[in-house]
Scaffold this motif. Structure first.
Motif, PDB file in Angstrom:
ATOM      1  N   MET A 110      -2.810   6.114 -11.305  1.00  0.00           N
ATOM      2  CA  MET A 110      -3.723   6.361 -12.421  1.00  0.00           C
ATOM      3  C   MET A 110      -4.949   5.444 -12.329  1.00  0.00           C
ATOM      4  O   MET A 110      -6.089   5.886 -12.524  1.00  0.00           O
ATOM      5  CB  MET A 110      -3.006   6.134 -13.753  1.00  0.00           C
ATOM      6  CG  MET A 110      -3.868   6.463 -14.966  1.00  0.00           C
ATOM      7  SD  MET A 110      -3.034   6.168 -16.521  1.00  0.00           S
ATOM      8  CE  MET A 110      -2.956   4.406 -16.530  1.00  0.00           C
ATOM      9  N   LEU A 111      -4.737   4.174 -12.003  1.00  0.00           N
ATOM     10  CA  LEU A 111      -5.856   3.239 -11.878  1.00  0.00           C
ATOM     11  C   LEU A 111      -6.760   3.625 -10.718  1.00  0.00           C
ATOM     12  O   LEU A 111      -7.985   3.546 -10.830  1.00  0.00           O
ATOM     13  CB  LEU A 111      -5.346   1.815 -11.688  1.00  0.00           C
ATOM     14  CG  LEU A 111      -4.819   1.124 -12.942  1.00  0.00           C
ATOM     15  CD1 LEU A 111      -4.196  -0.213 -12.584  1.00  0.00           C
ATOM     16  CD2 LEU A 111      -5.920   0.946 -13.955  1.00  0.00           C
ATOM     17  N   GLU A 112      -6.174   4.044  -9.613  1.00  0.00           N
ATOM     18  CA  GLU A 112      -6.992   4.485  -8.492  1.00  0.00           C
ATOM     19  C   GLU A 112      -7.824   5.696  -8.855  1.00  0.00           C
ATOM     20  O   GLU A 112      -8.992   5.810  -8.465  1.00  0.00           O
ATOM     21  CB  GLU A 112      -6.104   4.805  -7.278  1.00  0.00           C
ATOM     22  CG  GLU A 112      -5.644   3.583  -6.537  1.00  0.00           C
ATOM     23  CD  GLU A 112      -4.801   3.935  -5.329  1.00  0.00           C
ATOM     24  OE1 GLU A 112      -4.483   5.131  -5.125  1.00  0.00           O
ATOM     25  OE2 GLU A 112      -4.474   3.014  -4.574  1.00  0.00           O
ATOM     26  N   ALA A 160     -11.884   5.656  -8.922  1.00  0.00           N
ATOM     27  CA  ALA A 160     -12.462   6.448  -7.844  1.00  0.00           C
ATOM     28  C   ALA A 160     -13.616   7.320  -8.317  1.00  0.00           C
ATOM     29  O   ALA A 160     -14.231   8.008  -7.516  1.00  0.00           O
ATOM     30  CB  ALA A 160     -11.380   7.327  -7.212  1.00  0.00           C
ATOM     31  N   THR A 161     -13.928   7.287  -9.590  1.00  0.00           N
ATOM     32  CA  THR A 161     -15.037   8.091 -10.099  1.00  0.00           C
ATOM     33  C   THR A 161     -16.346   7.555  -9.553  1.00  0.00           C
ATOM     34  O   THR A 161     -16.482   6.354  -9.296  1.00  0.00           O
ATOM     35  CB  THR A 161     -15.075   8.069 -11.641  1.00  0.00           C
ATOM     36  OG1 THR A 161     -15.232   6.726 -12.064  1.00  0.00           O
ATOM     37  CG2 THR A 161     -13.805   8.659 -12.230  1.00  0.00           C
ATOM     38  N   PRO A 162     -17.339   8.429  -9.386  1.00  0.00           N
ATOM     39  CA  PRO A 162     -18.635   7.945  -8.875  1.00  0.00           C
ATOM     40  C   PRO A 162     -19.312   7.040  -9.901  1.00  0.00           C
ATOM     41  O   PRO A 162     -19.087   7.171 -11.106  1.00  0.00           O
ATOM     42  CB  PRO A 162     -19.432   9.231  -8.654  1.00  0.00           C
ATOM     43  CG  PRO A 162     -18.768  10.256  -9.498  1.00  0.00           C
ATOM     44  CD  PRO A 162     -17.327   9.864  -9.615  1.00  0.00           C
ATOM     45  N   PRO A 163     -20.118   6.116  -9.442  1.00  0.00           N
ATOM     46  CA  PRO A 163     -20.796   5.211 -10.384  1.00  0.00           C
ATOM     47  C   PRO A 163     -21.763   5.981 -11.284  1.00  0.00           C
ATOM     48  O   PRO A 163     -22.294   7.022 -10.913  1.00  0.00           O
ATOM     49  CB  PRO A 163     -21.541   4.235  -9.490  1.00  0.00           C
ATOM     50  CG  PRO A 163     -21.616   4.885  -8.159  1.00  0.00           C
ATOM     51  CD  PRO A 163     -20.470   5.832  -8.060  1.00  0.00           C
ATOM     52  N   VAL A 164     -21.976   5.432 -12.450  1.00  0.00           N
ATOM     53  CA  VAL A 164     -22.876   6.052 -13.418  1.00  0.00           C
ATOM     54  C   VAL A 164     -24.313   5.881 -12.927  1.00  0.00           C
ATOM     55  O   VAL A 164     -24.726   4.788 -12.538  1.00  0.00           O
ATOM     56  CB  VAL A 164     -22.702   5.394 -14.808  1.00  0.00           C
ATOM     57  CG1 VAL A 164     -23.681   5.969 -15.809  1.00  0.00           C
ATOM     58  CG2 VAL A 164     -21.279   5.544 -15.285  1.00  0.00           C
ATOM     59  N   ALA A 165     -25.060   6.941 -12.949  1.00  0.00           N
ATOM     60  CA  ALA A 165     -26.461   6.875 -12.526  1.00  0.00           C
ATOM     61  C   ALA A 165     -27.266   6.151 -13.594  1.00  0.00           C
ATOM     62  O   ALA A 165     -27.362   6.611 -14.731  1.00  0.00           O
ATOM     63  CB  ALA A 165     -27.001   8.280 -12.290  1.00  0.00           C
ATOM     64  N   GLU A 172       0.822  -1.203   0.000  1.00  0.00           N
ATOM     65  CA  GLU A 172       0.000   0.000   0.000  1.00  0.00           C
ATOM     66  C   GLU A 172       0.862   1.261   0.000  1.00  0.00           C
ATOM     67  O   GLU A 172       0.465   2.290  -0.523  1.00  0.00           O
ATOM     68  CB  GLU A 172      -0.929   0.002   1.216  1.00  0.00           C
ATOM     69  CG  GLU A 172      -2.042  -1.008   1.106  1.00  0.00           C
ATOM     70  CD  GLU A 172      -2.912  -1.052   2.349  1.00  0.00           C
ATOM     71  OE1 GLU A 172      -2.594  -0.354   3.325  1.00  0.00           O
ATOM     72  OE2 GLU A 172      -3.909  -1.797   2.325  1.00  0.00           O
ATOM     73  N   LYS A 173       2.043   1.196   0.587  1.00  0.00           N
ATOM     74  CA  LYS A 173       2.917   2.365   0.641  1.00  0.00           C
ATOM     75  C   LYS A 173       3.636   2.605  -0.672  1.00  0.00           C
ATOM     76  O   LYS A 173       3.903   3.743  -1.041  1.00  0.00           O
ATOM     77  CB  LYS A 173       3.937   2.199   1.772  1.00  0.00           C
ATOM     78  CG  LYS A 173       3.326   2.294   3.145  1.00  0.00           C
ATOM     79  CD  LYS A 173       4.375   2.102   4.205  1.00  0.00           C
ATOM     80  CE  LYS A 173       3.741   2.120   5.584  1.00  0.00           C
ATOM     81  NZ  LYS A 173       4.728   1.865   6.641  1.00  0.00           N
ATOM     82  N   ILE A 174       3.972   1.531  -1.364  1.00  0.00           N
ATOM     83  CA  ILE A 174       4.728   1.661  -2.614  1.00  0.00           C
ATOM     84  C   ILE A 174       3.735   1.679  -3.774  1.00  0.00           C
ATOM     85  O   ILE A 174       3.182   0.657  -4.148  1.00  0.00           O
ATOM     86  CB  ILE A 174       5.715   0.490  -2.784  1.00  0.00           C
ATOM     87  CG1 ILE A 174       6.665   0.422  -1.616  1.00  0.00           C
ATOM     88  CG2 ILE A 174       6.463   0.619  -4.093  1.00  0.00           C
ATOM     89  CD1 ILE A 174       7.537  -0.820  -1.606  1.00  0.00           C
ATOM     90  N   LYS A 175       3.526   2.844  -4.339  1.00  0.00           N
ATOM     91  CA  LYS A 175       2.611   2.978  -5.473  1.00  0.00           C
ATOM     92  C   LYS A 175       3.339   3.704  -6.588  1.00  0.00           C
ATOM     93  O   LYS A 175       3.925   4.761  -6.386  1.00  0.00           O
ATOM     94  CB  LYS A 175       1.371   3.774  -5.070  1.00  0.00           C
ATOM     95  CG  LYS A 175       0.507   3.063  -4.066  1.00  0.00           C
ATOM     96  CD  LYS A 175      -0.726   3.852  -3.754  1.00  0.00           C
ATOM     97  CE  LYS A 175      -1.550   3.094  -2.727  1.00  0.00           C
ATOM     98  NZ  LYS A 175      -2.710   3.828  -2.303  1.00  0.00           N
ATOM     99  N   ASP A 176       3.271   3.112  -7.745  1.00  0.00           N
ATOM    100  CA  ASP A 176       3.892   3.776  -8.883  1.00  0.00           C
ATOM    101  C   ASP A 176       2.844   4.592  -9.638  1.00  0.00           C
ATOM    102  O   ASP A 176       1.700   4.717  -9.199  1.00  0.00           O
ATOM    103  CB  ASP A 176       4.576   2.749  -9.789  1.00  0.00           C
ATOM    104  CG  ASP A 176       3.618   1.693 -10.319  1.00  0.00           C
ATOM    105  OD1 ASP A 176       2.448   1.720  -9.913  1.00  0.00           O
ATOM    106  OD2 ASP A 176       4.041   0.857 -11.129  1.00  0.00           O
TER     107      ASP A 176
END
Length: 119
Positions: free
Chosen positions: A19-21, A25-30, A10-14
């Protein structure tokens, strides 16, 4: 308590992880409840498929019960015609009804368990 490997991951993120997070992390489509209705319909169809075969087997067994009892009584009448030593030898090898019922119950539980594990 988390393991050290998970904490390090969790600490080591490239850049790709970040970018994937950001993308996820976008809200779901209504969709106005569309996906819930589809999931409910799929679950209903799945349960219908799961229950169709056992219900058909029970109905078929109920229909075949009376002819089966007639067949058993006819075989019992035929056993009177057989010599006694043949009848006593074969009755010793036939399993008791309790063993057959227990085996059928265990088979049913096993098959249902395997079906639940598939899903």
């Amino acid at each position: 308590m988390k393991s050290k490997i998970i904490n390090m991951a969790e600490k080591i993120k490239d850049a790709q992880d970040r970018m994937l997070e950001a993308l996820l992390a976008t809200p779901p489509v209504a969709d106005d409840g569309f996906s819930r209705r589809i999931v409910r319909r799929l679950q209903r169809r799945l349960w219908v498929r799961r229950l169709t075969l056992p219900v058909a087997a029970i109905i078929g067994g109920a229909i075949a019960f009376k002819p089966l009892t007639g067949l058993v009584s006819m075989l019992a009448n035929l056993s009177v015609l057989l010599p006694k030593d043949i009848v006593t030898a074969t009755t010793g090898s036939i399993p008791q009804l309790q063993v057959v019922v227990l085996g059928a119950i265990l088979l049913l539980v096993f098959l249902l368990g395997m079906r639940f594990l598939e899903d």
